[in-house]
Design an enzyme around this catalytic site. Structure first.
Site, PDB file in Angstrom:
ATOM      1  N   ASP A 534      25.920  44.303  64.661  1.00 55.27           N
ATOM      2  CA  ASP A 534      26.232  42.918  64.291  1.00 55.27           C
ATOM      3  C   ASP A 534      25.935  42.681  62.820  1.00 55.27           C
ATOM      4  OD1 ASP A 534      26.534  39.979  64.537  1.00 55.27           O
ATOM      5  OD2 ASP A 534      24.359  40.010  64.358  1.00 55.27           O
ATOM      6  N   GLU A 628      30.341  45.513  68.303  1.00 54.42           N
ATOM      7  CA  GLU A 628      29.143  45.584  67.457  1.00 54.42           C
ATOM      8  C   GLU A 628      28.307  46.818  67.777  1.00 54.42           C
ATOM      9  OE1 GLU A 628      28.469  40.780  66.782  1.00 54.42           O
ATOM     10  OE2 GLU A 628      27.579  41.759  68.518  1.00 54.42           O
TER      11      GLU A 628
END
Length: 730
Positions: A534, A628
């Site tokens: 992320d 992610e």
């Protein structure tokens, strides 16, 4: 120490280059810089160059930074060019200070009733004070080889009726409040009258001030004597002075697009009045010179700001890795939105925030290999929350450098004017907002990054107080499975255009927490890699937009908007669906059903792009997470190389949003529209019998309402907001 204590008694920095700390010498030396003005707008007057003379020399980076003012109808470009220093006698300095103080009092409407006062002391002082000279320059094509200063204009104050007259015939004399003077002394003069204020006189016309003047129909004809309320016993001369009332209204020309409107009407107007009313303040001085000086408060405010930024840059370079970050980027990093200038720290703060999140996430991931994603998130918050950054910024004295609020020319300190407000005292900054200081810390990180120097940014991060270890630390795990038996490694590597040295990282990136396989160790799932990925994606995508669209960075919140459009769960979920990653997730049957619901909801949705807030149905968070977590797996496997991650993940995100295709989030767009138009927005959320949320958006005054049922309130709010926007814009 609490938050309030950290913000108290922060020193405010005053540019030392503008301060006279030198002893009172016979002939002080002044370093000179020609303020060259280039006009890119139409006006009946042209601008003249002005000389800036200081007791301290300016760094070449200050003078080499261009300045642009937003003038009605165009721009005024300002360039500072170093010229030969000069030695001035105390009398010459006193005359220069008297000239600039008088002229700026006229322009800024300060103490106009004291313009003729003889009580002012313009001599050299021994105390430290804001003291530099701003002098009119001789026109370029008329400059002699040995001088650049227009001493004739400087000698225009104080006016003396007994001074030598330059006209040839000496036949036309007029009565003024200064006495009987030759009419030539009134040409190109500044006069003051109690009723009209300051007026620049540019000529005279032959009219009988005692004769009656015709007015519009219905109004009584009057004489000039009656108009100007002059004693009837006084016989007016036959001359009226033709002038320009109010001289000029000084504005803040640094405002973006010069958006701030002045209160009240302009005071630059043509007028005529009898000489008997006139108190001559300055003569002779050209109207072009006065006009040019009206831009000086804005110019010098920018110079002062550059000097503050230069002082901060030197402080940073004394403690951080040497870096060629330009002073304009440092100035941008310390300029708040409240200044309303052509730039502020928004883009640099977004860039710095992204890098700080990325670098601390990487540090925590490597140094705490046994912590869960939740614990890592908590530790990151303890490292880089706004409260923490505020404390670090205050410890390093950053609040004193921050530029806050719109520049008000009328509050600008006239250089050399002796007053209690002008004498330098140790000023303190109090009540600074923690969020602003935290933003400036991040913006300064962004300033270093804007030059492409991550090492300098890291050095600054460590100096500010955040210690991060960027050494490569092996990712230790004890696994006993064969990756190829669990996921289609070759197929996924082809899809990702990346070959894993450790395929088990790919397995980890695709394993949901619900998956309970005997060959997996306890708590083996993608959450840690998702936490890392992320931050990596956030940084590389933000950096991409910053480098790809430099022209758009001057637009308000451009980088923040582009980042929010691309770095979000909806965008990632759509990207995962396009790549069919849903087929590779390792999870239990419950999660599989939720993924199936998502796939059903997007059957009729065009997946040409993965941005734009298209999803109007439920989507599984897992699909966003795996984008992610795969990014995190590639990052670790490649030896922590973010460029490798971007090259691999970018095709999933294509086409990336552009300034032309960017769409604001409907909720944010509706909220801002209601704030702008002063509409009241009301939301009502309640469950229906099927456990779905319903939201209705009500915009009062122009009343619209839409009700939307959806699987969760976020989707319901978004879709309802879309519909209300359609109604409002129809």
């Amino acid at each position: 120490m609490n938050m309030e204590e950290f913000g108290k008694n922060q020193p405010k920095y005053v540019p030392s280059e503008l301060v006279n700390c030198s002893p009172n010498t016979c002939n002080p030396t002044y370093h000179c810089y020609l303020i060259e003005l280039t006009q890119d707008f139409e006006h009946d007057l042209s601008v003249h160059d002005i000389l800036l003379a200081l007791r301290n020399e300016l760094d070449s980076e200050i003078t080499g930074t261009p300045i642009k003012l937003c003038v009605d109808g165009g721009n005024l470009s300002v360039n500072l060019r170093h010229v030969e220093p000069i030695d001035l006698s105390p009398d010459e300095v006193q005359n220069c200070r008297r000239f600039q103080t008088t002229l700026f009092r006229i322009l800024l409407n300060r103490e106009v009733n004291k313009l003729t006062s003889d009580s002012d002391d313009f001599s050299l002082g021994d105390n430290a004070e804001i003291d530099y000279l701003l002098l009119p320059a001789i026109l370029k094509d008329q400059r002699p080889s040995n001088s650049i200063i227009d001493w004739k204009s400087i000698s225009s104050v104080p006016f003396s009726s007994e001074s030598t007259c330059e006209c040839k015939d000496h036949t036309h004399y007029v009565r003024t409040k200064n006495g009987i003077v030759c009419s030539c002394k009134l040409k190109n003069s500044v006069v003051f009258t109690p009723d009209n204020g300051t007026i620049h006189i540019n000529g005279a016309m032959e009219l009988n001030g005692n004769s009656r003047q015709q007015h519009q129909k219905g109004k009584r004809d009057t004489t000039d004597k009656e108009d100007f309320k002059i004693d009837p016993k006084i016989e007016l001369q036959k001359s009226l002075l033709r002038g320009r009332g109010g001289v000029f209204n000084v504005k803040n020309y640094l405002l973006k697009g010069n958006r701030k409107k002045l209160k009240g009407p302009s005071i630059d107007y043509p007028c005529q009045l009898p000489p008997e009313l006139c108190d001559i303040i300055m003569s002779p001085i050209a109207i072009n010179t006065i006009y040019s000086f009206s831009f000086i408060p804005s110019i010098m405010h920018r110079v002062e700001s550059l000097l503050v930024a230069f002082k901060l840059k030197k402080l940073l370079l004394d403690h951080c890795v040497q870096n060629v970050v330009p002073i304009c980027k440092v100035l941008e990093a310390i300029t708040t939105k409240e200044c309303q200038e052509a730039f502020d720290y928004d883009s640099l703060e977004t860039l710095g925030d992204s890098f700080l999140k990325y670098i601390t996430t990487q540090h925590l991931f490597k140094t705490h290999q046994n912590l869960s994603e939740g614990d890592l998130s908590e530790k990151r918050k303890q490292l880089i929350s706004n409260d923490v950054l505020f404390k670090y910024g205050c410890r390093r004295g950053l609040p004193g450098f921050i530029r806050k609020g719109i520049f008000e020319p009328q509050q600008w300190l006239i250089p050399g004017e002796k007053s209690e407000n002008n004498l330098l005292k140790e000023e303190l900054v109090n009540g600074v907002k923690p969020k602003v200081v935290a933003d400036v810390v991040e913006a300064l990180i962004g300033a270093f990054l804007s030059t492409g120097d991550k090492e300098a940014a890291l050095s600054f991060i460590n100096w500010i107080g955040i210690e991060v270890d960027m050494n490569i630390i092996p990712y230790e795990r004890h696994l006993s499975f064969v990756a190829e038996k669990l996921v289609r490694v070759n197929h996924l590597e082809s899809l990702l255009n990346y070959s894993f040295q450790d395929p088990s990282l790919l397995v980890e990136a695709l394993t949901h927490g619900s998956c309970n396989r005997t060959e997996f160790p306890k708590a083996f799932n993608y959450q840690r890699l998702e936490f890392l990925g992320d931050a990596v994606l956030d940084y590389v995508i933000t950096m991409y937009f910053y480098n790809e669209y430099p022209v758009h960075l001057l637009s308000a919140k451009f980088l923040t908007i582009m980042r929010s459009i691309s770095v979000n769960n909806e965008c990632y979920a759509l990207s995962a669906i396009k790549a069919k990653l849903n087929e590779h997730v390792l999870c239990d049957s419950g999660v599989e059903k939720l993924i199936a619901v998502t796939m059903k909801g997007v059957e009729n949705l065009s997946l040409e792009s993965s941005f734009g807030w298209e999803l109007e149905t439920y989507f599984s968070q897992v699909l966003a997470d795996v984008i992610e977590s795969i990014a995190g797996a590639i990052f670790v496997d490649s030896g922590y190389k973010e460029d490798v991650v971007f090259q691999s993940i970018r095709p999933f995100l294509e086409p990336l949003v552009t300034p032309e295709t960017a769409k604001r989030h409907p909720i944010q767009e509706l909220t801002e529209l209601c704030q702008k138009e002063h509409y009241e927005m009301k939301e009502t959320i309640f469950p229906d019998p099927h456990d779905k949320d319903t939201i209705q958006e009500k915009v009062k005054r122009i009343y619209y309402e839409h009700t939307k049922k959806a699987a969760n309130k976020d989707i319901a709010r978004k879709v309802a907001s879309k519909e209300v926007l359609k109604l409002l814009n129809s």
